[in-house]
Design an enzyme around this catalytic site. Structure first.
Site, PDB file in Angstrom:
ATOM      1  N   GLU A  29       1.398   3.475  -4.506  1.00 40.19           N
ATOM      2  CA  GLU A  29       0.350   2.455  -4.357  1.00 40.19           C
ATOM      3  C   GLU A  29      -0.678   2.619  -5.472  1.00 40.19           C
ATOM      4  OE1 GLU A  29      -2.626   0.794  -0.835  1.00 40.19           O
ATOM      5  OE2 GLU A  29      -2.006   2.896  -0.808  1.00 40.19           O
ATOM      6  N   LYS A  70      -0.218  -6.454   0.150  1.00 40.40           N
ATOM      7  CA  LYS A  70      -0.460  -5.620   1.335  1.00 40.40           C
ATOM      8  C   LYS A  70      -1.123  -6.427   2.441  1.00 40.40           C
ATOM      9  CE  LYS A  70      -2.660  -1.161   2.447  1.00 40.40           C
ATOM     10  NZ  LYS A  70      -3.460  -0.053   1.863  1.00 40.40           N
ATOM     11  N   CYS A  93       1.556   1.477   2.275  1.00 39.64           N
ATOM     12  CA  CYS A  93       0.624   2.429   2.871  1.00 39.64           C
ATOM     13  C   CYS A  93       0.251   2.133   4.329  1.00 39.64           C
ATOM     14  CB  CYS A  93      -0.615   2.545   1.991  1.00 39.64           C
ATOM     15  SG  CYS A  93      -1.564   4.087   2.243  1.00 39.64           S
TER      16      CYS A  93
END
Length: 272
Positions: free
Chosen positions: A40, A114, A155
């Site tokens: 990330e 995300k 994540c």
């Protein structure tokens, strides 16, 4: 097949971060990896939105993305650019946290923004409000490579099991979870969550991670993980920058799903 998980300690200067990232991508390819993954925010970790506004780019102008696409082509590898912090055209000026799948031709075959923002207060000394600087995505993404269908996540997404179930039921055999995970939650939850997502879906999970100290107030957990569809940890990248190579056999996906076919056992229910 062999995958290479790239683990880095990104600073707040994308231009300074890029050479080291390229070196590790090359190292992974030289080690036989046909699928290489970076973590990330590969291009920058910064706690200053003002600084990010000064050094970040729109996707079409981003030097890190251009260089990584060119490197994928030069090496003839599939490359997951775990995510990049990018400027957007949003009126409120928030950035995108965007993952890219790049083909051996250097083409971007998929993008994923995300979905879940890390807005937490872990303790008095450690809190995050990702949504203040980044705007969330709203679309789950599958991409088809020449070796497998891949579900792309980032994540904090890993805490939302329904996303991974949807991706697996839609065809994913590999799930990617590039991360910059907090040391406190990493020690407590990182391995458990990734193994759970693999077990629940019968997918391989590849999670390349940021590691180390990124500045006076920001550190990350490291320990890039590769997990089998049966929940076994195949490789752990430890807590230092480097490359973790892992061999995997996609027939293990079918074997695990035959043993416990839970993806086909959903039932409707009422309540609560």
């Amino acid at each position: 097949m062999r995958a290479g998980l790239v683990q880095i300690t990104a600073g707040d200067d994308p231009a300074a971060n890029l050479p080291g990232t390229l070196d590790l991508v090359r190292e992974a390819a030289a080690g036989g990896a046909e699928f290489v993954l970076t973590p990330e925010v590969t291009n920058i970790i910064s706690t200053s939105r003002k600084h990010q506004n000064q050094v970040l780019h729109q996707e079409e102008d981003d030097p890190t993305l251009a260089a990584l696409c060119a490197e994928a082509k030069a090496l003839g590898i599939w490359l997951l650019v775990g995510s990049l912090a990018l400027k957007t055209h949003d009126p409120d000026g928030r950035f995108a946290n965007r993952s890219f799948m790049v083909s051996p031709r250097g083409d971007i075959t998929a993008r994923y923004d995300k979905i879940h923002m890390f807005d937490v207060e872990i303790d008095e000394a450690e809190s995050y409000r990702e949504s203040a600087g980044y705007r969330p995505g709203d679309r789950a993404v599958l991409t088809r490579t020449d070796f497998a269908t891949v579900g792309m996540t980032i994540c904090y997404d890993m805490r939302f099991a329904h996303l991974y179930r949807r991706l697996a039921q839609a065809g994913a055999r590999i799930l990617t979870v590039p991360a910059a995970f907090s040391p406190v939650t990493g020690k407590a939850h990182w391995e458990s969550l990734l193994r759970a997502r693999a077990i629940e879906t019968g997918c391989f999970v590849f999670a390349p991670a940021q590691c180390g100290q990124h500045g006076p107030t920001r550190a990350t957990h490291g320990h890039s993980l590769a997990v089998s569809p049966w929940g076994e940890v195949l490789a752990n990248g430890g807590d230092a920058p480097g490359v973790t190579l892992v061999d995997f056999d996609l027939s293990d996906v079918d074997k695990s799903r035959r043993r416990v076919p839970s993806l086909t056992h959903d039932r409707d229910f009422e309540g609560p």
